[in-house]
Design a protein around this motif. Sequence first.
Motif, PDB file in Angstrom:
ATOM      1  N   VAL A   1       8.356   7.458  15.007  1.00 16.28           N
ATOM      2  CA  VAL A   1       8.626   6.177  15.840  1.00 16.28           C
ATOM      3  C   VAL A   1       7.848   4.947  15.093  1.00 16.28           C
ATOM      4  N   SER A   2       6.658   5.241  14.837  1.00 14.28           N
ATOM      5  CA  SER A   2       5.777   3.886  14.616  1.00 14.28           C
ATOM      6  C   SER A   2       6.259   3.668  12.964  1.00 14.28           C
ATOM      7  N   GLN A   3       6.433   4.419  12.249  1.00 13.31           N
ATOM      8  CA  GLN A   3       6.756   4.182  10.950  1.00 13.31           C
ATOM      9  C   GLN A   3       8.249   3.185  11.081  1.00 13.31           C
ATOM     10  N   THR A   4       9.200   3.934  11.892  1.00 17.87           N
ATOM     11  CA  THR A   4      10.501   3.126  11.915  1.00 17.87           C
ATOM     12  C   THR A   4      10.262   1.705  12.625  1.00 17.87           C
ATOM     13  N   GLN A   5       9.336   1.732  13.522  1.00 19.82           N
ATOM     14  CA  GLN A   5       9.060   0.545  13.921  1.00 19.82           C
ATOM     15  C   GLN A   5       8.669  -0.615  13.097  1.00 19.82           C
ATOM     16  N   THR A   6       7.492   0.044  12.245  1.00 23.91           N
ATOM     17  CA  THR A   6       7.018  -1.021  11.152  1.00 23.91           C
ATOM     18  C   THR A   6       8.081  -1.573  10.221  1.00 23.91           C
ATOM     19  N   ASP A   7       8.990  -0.584   9.813  1.00 23.29           N
ATOM     20  CA  ASP A   7      10.221  -0.925   9.138  1.00 23.29           C
ATOM     21  C   ASP A   7      11.049  -1.824   9.664  1.00 23.29           C
ATOM     22  N   VAL A   8      11.450  -1.610  10.947  1.00 21.18           N
ATOM     23  CA  VAL A   8      12.404  -2.590  11.613  1.00 21.18           C
ATOM     24  C   VAL A   8      11.675  -3.940  11.681  1.00 21.18           C
ATOM     25  N   LYS A   9      10.395  -4.075  12.312  1.00 21.91           N
ATOM     26  CA  LYS A   9       9.903  -5.292  12.375  1.00 21.91           C
ATOM     27  C   LYS A   9       9.846  -6.032  11.001  1.00 21.91           C
ATOM     28  N   SER A  10       9.733  -5.184   9.927  1.00 22.34           N
ATOM     29  CA  SER A  10       9.451  -6.093   8.603  1.00 22.34           C
ATOM     30  C   SER A  10      11.015  -6.522   8.072  1.00 22.34           C
ATOM     31  N   ALA A  11      11.835  -5.739   8.099  1.00 21.61           N
ATOM     32  CA  ALA A  11      13.305  -6.063   7.791  1.00 21.61           C
ATOM     33  C   ALA A  11      13.858  -7.126   8.796  1.00 21.61           C
ATOM     34  N   CYS A  12      13.518  -7.042  10.123  1.00 22.57           N
ATOM     35  CA  CYS A  12      13.940  -7.832  11.281  1.00 22.57           C
ATOM     36  C   CYS A  12      13.231  -8.823  11.742  1.00 22.57           C
ATOM     37  N   GLN A  13      12.198  -9.273  11.294  1.00 22.19           N
ATOM     38  CA  GLN A  13      11.117 -10.461  11.614  1.00 22.19           C
ATOM     39  C   GLN A  13      11.821 -11.552  12.193  1.00 22.19           C
ATOM     40  N   ALA A  14      12.870 -12.064  11.225  1.00 25.91           N
ATOM     41  CA  ALA A  14      13.417 -13.466  11.598  1.00 25.91           C
ATOM     42  C   ALA A  14      14.323 -13.309  12.491  1.00 25.91           C
ATOM     43  N   ASP A  15      14.979 -12.196  12.650  1.00 18.28           N
ATOM     44  CA  ASP A  15      15.941 -11.816  13.717  1.00 18.28           C
ATOM     45  C   ASP A  15      15.221 -11.837  15.115  1.00 18.28           C
ATOM     46  N   ILE A  16      14.082 -11.106  15.166  1.00 18.92           N
ATOM     47  CA  ILE A  16      13.297 -10.831  16.274  1.00 18.92           C
ATOM     48  C   ILE A  16      12.804 -12.194  16.815  1.00 18.92           C
ATOM     49  N   THR A  17      12.214 -12.825  15.871  1.00 19.66           N
ATOM     50  CA  THR A  17      11.845 -14.346  16.247  1.00 19.66           C
ATOM     51  C   THR A  17      12.627 -15.139  16.749  1.00 19.66           C
ATOM     52  N   ALA A  18      14.005 -15.103  15.968  1.00 23.68           N
ATOM     53  CA  ALA A  18      15.232 -15.999  16.649  1.00 23.68           C
ATOM     54  C   ALA A  18      15.519 -15.367  18.107  1.00 23.68           C
ATOM     55  N   LYS A  19      15.155 -14.245  18.654  1.00 22.68           N
ATOM     56  CA  LYS A  19      15.522 -13.595  19.702  1.00 22.68           C
ATOM     57  C   LYS A  19      16.915 -12.957  19.690  1.00 22.68           C
ATOM     58  N   ASN A  20      17.290 -12.676  18.315  1.00 21.84           N
ATOM     59  CA  ASN A  20      18.547 -11.941  18.302  1.00 21.84           C
ATOM     60  C   ASN A  20      18.581 -10.619  19.413  1.00 21.84           C
ATOM     61  N   PRO A  21      19.684 -10.596  20.301  1.00 22.23           N
ATOM     62  CA  PRO A  21      19.407  -9.620  21.376  1.00 22.23           C
ATOM     63  C   PRO A  21      19.380  -8.066  20.789  1.00 22.23           C
ATOM     64  N   ILE A  22      20.117  -7.936  19.730  1.00 22.74           N
ATOM     65  CA  ILE A  22      20.046  -6.326  19.260  1.00 22.74           C
ATOM     66  C   ILE A  22      18.874  -6.171  18.644  1.00 22.74           C
ATOM     67  N   ALA A  23      18.233  -6.886  17.839  1.00 26.77           N
ATOM     68  CA  ALA A  23      17.105  -6.688  16.974  1.00 26.77           C
ATOM     69  C   ALA A  23      15.935  -6.602  18.046  1.00 26.77           C
ATOM     70  N   THR A  24      16.050  -7.477  18.892  1.00 27.18           N
ATOM     71  CA  THR A  24      15.123  -7.679  19.973  1.00 27.18           C
ATOM     72  C   THR A  24      14.860  -6.266  20.685  1.00 27.18           C
ATOM     73  N   LEU A  25      16.126  -5.625  21.077  1.00 26.38           N
ATOM     74  CA  LEU A  25      16.234  -4.528  22.056  1.00 26.38           C
ATOM     75  C   LEU A  25      15.799  -3.441  21.263  1.00 26.38           C
ATOM     76  N   VAL A  26      16.178  -3.333  19.979  1.00 28.17           N
ATOM     77  CA  VAL A  26      15.965  -2.233  19.089  1.00 28.17           C
ATOM     78  C   VAL A  26      14.405  -2.135  18.972  1.00 28.17           C
ATOM     79  N   ASP A  27      13.694  -3.190  18.842  1.00 24.45           N
ATOM     80  CA  ASP A  27      12.245  -3.325  18.733  1.00 24.45           C
ATOM     81  C   ASP A  27      11.667  -2.796  20.087  1.00 24.45           C
TER      82      ASP A  27
END
Length: 263
Positions: free
Chosen positions: A85-111
């Motif tokens: 889980v933590s490895q997956t989250q690290t990967d998602v955070k790095s690939a989706c940083q811009a989307d999470i910052t922009a509050k994209n709903p699906i990227a945020t929810l996955v995080d």
Amino acid sequence: MKYIYFITLLVLASATFGSAQFDNISDGCKNKLTALLGDQNINACFPFTAITPLVSNTGSMPSQDALKKAADAICGLPKCSDSLVSQTQTDVKSACQADITAKNPIATLVDVVLTLYSPTRDSICFKNSTGGYCFIESQAATQQVLQSAPKGQDPTLTFAGAPKEAVCTPCNKAIVNTYLNFQKTNPNAFSDIKEITPQDIDNAKSALTGKCGPNFIDGQVGDSTESLDKFQSQSANQKSDAMYLIANRMSFVALVGTILATI
Ligand SMILES: *[C@@H]1O[C@H](CO)[C@@H](O)[C@H](O)[C@H]1NC(C)=O
Ligand SMILES: *[C@@H]1O[C@H](CO)[C@@H](O)[C@H](O)[C@H]1NC(C)=O
């Protein structure tokens, strides 16, 4: 405004994710999420295909039957390891940083789902005294409380007036202490979730202690399959003070698990 039960929301987020509706998301993030869906290690412990049908009729709440099927699938597999889980989250955070910052709903929810995976997976699998899933029982009780309230009333006030029988249940005790214990060992767990501040969590603790007595959040998950009557007679002599419930509107979020999102 419609409120959705916390755990149900996380199940739904996983289902949305599984259906690969990655609208308006960066290519890097989309590729990462798509890869996750096909990842064998993840599929061995999290059944995307089984829960995806939940979101087929978007906009409406999934039926209890659909939620039960999803829970059967999730609880039928071994729990994903913390390291996966933590490895997956690290990967998602790095690939989706811009989307999470922009509050994209699906990227945020996955995080969020990844952050809260461990206590959420445990909570999804708790059963009650009649063998039903706790989160479905809690969601039904929550909806009933909200529906019987005057239109537009602040949900915090609504829960302040909610019957003890609906809030102080063996199922809610199991769920609440699972999340609080997780927070205790992972103090930063909720820091990514802007909707839940440390103050909210403290307010919620006071609120639950006020309504259900101090033992309710004693850190013991307890036995969610205990009968409500037995459970409540044991806690009957505990001091209860509804005043504590008049708190910040988000105070029940992490706890009775009511309101994470408005949909
Ligand atoms: C897509 O995202 C951008 C910013 O990330 C936003 O301004 C835009 O409204 C979004 N479009 C849709 C269709 O959601
Ligand atoms: C147990 O949970 C199910 C839903 O999963 C619910 O229908 C049932 O009423 C609950 N039983 C009790 C005793 O609350």
